[in-house]
Scaffold this active site. Sequence first.
Site, mmCIF file in Angstrom:
data_model
loop_
_atom_site.group_PDB
_atom_site.id
_atom_site.type_symbol
_atom_site.label_atom_id
_atom_site.label_comp_id
_atom_site.label_asym_id
_atom_site.label_seq_id
_atom_site.Cartn_x
_atom_site.Cartn_y
_atom_site.Cartn_z
ATOM 1 N N SER A 52 99.627 50.864 26.888
ATOM 2 C CA SER A 52 99.404 50.233 27.991
ATOM 3 C C SER A 52 100.317 50.815 29.047
ATOM 4 O O SER A 52 100.168 50.336 30.160
ATOM 5 C CB SER A 52 99.557 48.805 27.851
ATOM 6 N N HIS B 38 92.892 52.350 27.641
ATOM 7 C CA HIS B 38 93.556 51.258 27.890
ATOM 8 C C HIS B 38 92.652 50.106 27.954
ATOM 9 O O HIS B 38 92.335 49.552 29.009
ATOM 10 C CB HIS B 38 94.396 51.382 28.905
ATOM 11 N N GLU C 2 91.317 51.117 31.443
ATOM 12 C CA GLU C 2 91.747 52.118 32.092
ATOM 13 C C GLU C 2 91.784 53.374 31.516
ATOM 14 O O GLU C 2 92.130 53.386 30.272
ATOM 15 C CB GLU C 2 93.300 51.813 32.458
ATOM 16 N N ASN D 179 99.404 47.465 34.765
ATOM 17 C CA ASN D 179 100.677 47.291 34.357
ATOM 18 C C ASN D 179 101.879 47.530 35.295
ATOM 19 O O ASN D 179 102.711 46.791 35.561
ATOM 20 C CB ASN D 179 100.958 47.483 32.980
#
Length: 257
Positions: A101, A122, A134, A172
């Site tokens: 991540s 991800h 992602e 993130n």
Amino acid sequence: MAIAGSGAIACGLAAVAASRGPVSVWARSDGSCARASEKVNKLCERLGTEPDVTVSRDPDVLAGATFIVEAVVEDAEAKAAVWRSLNGHLGHDTVLATTTSSLPIGALARASGHPERFVGLHVFNPVPKMDLVELAFPDEATAATRDRARALCAALGKTAVEVPDTPGFVVNRVLFPFLFEAVRLKERTGLDAESIDMCMRLGAGHPMGPLALLDLVGLDVAAAIGETIGTEVPVLVRRLIEEGALGRKTGRGFHVY
């Protein structure tokens, strides 16, 4: 598909993929095998699919897979060690994916020994509910690798967004400074976790408050992500980690479960 790992992301991905075909999961202990089997079966039952999933400690269970997804702890060396241990079990055209991540995809790709067929995949927890993937590619990734990664996301019923290979990608990178600011607000004011979360749920329309989301992610994982993207990890997060209060998976974090 084959998955190396037995945690929440690995089990969620296995359950989703099982509705499309057979899935193999490699776990590294008898206890991990038992827990992963139970979790996958429960998820498949919830999804209304047959659990066509084989869980084993034997890495040979990964042989013949056209896609191998590594889903172990968020640590670059641990991930590299997995790829080193699996090198003898990889097909010559198997696509290699990591569910990191936040870690740099280029470095993980080179550690795998096969950067030309490597991809950052991800997926988000809980995998059955979250639509986004992602996709991040190393520079060496071939056109065929890129096409196959996109096709896999489509087959899993996910929406793929290609993102740059930057620590934390998009979600993130934007999300964790916000989550940690909620923790710092709690530190400064003493406001209870439920009040902070309720304000963001009812006032900002978030489906889950920031402190509850940190508990879902796992405070140890959250701290690792913060360090990777260069965001200061709050003292309270580190204190809870030291106490073993990692969130939902341990029954206590900012909330009690």
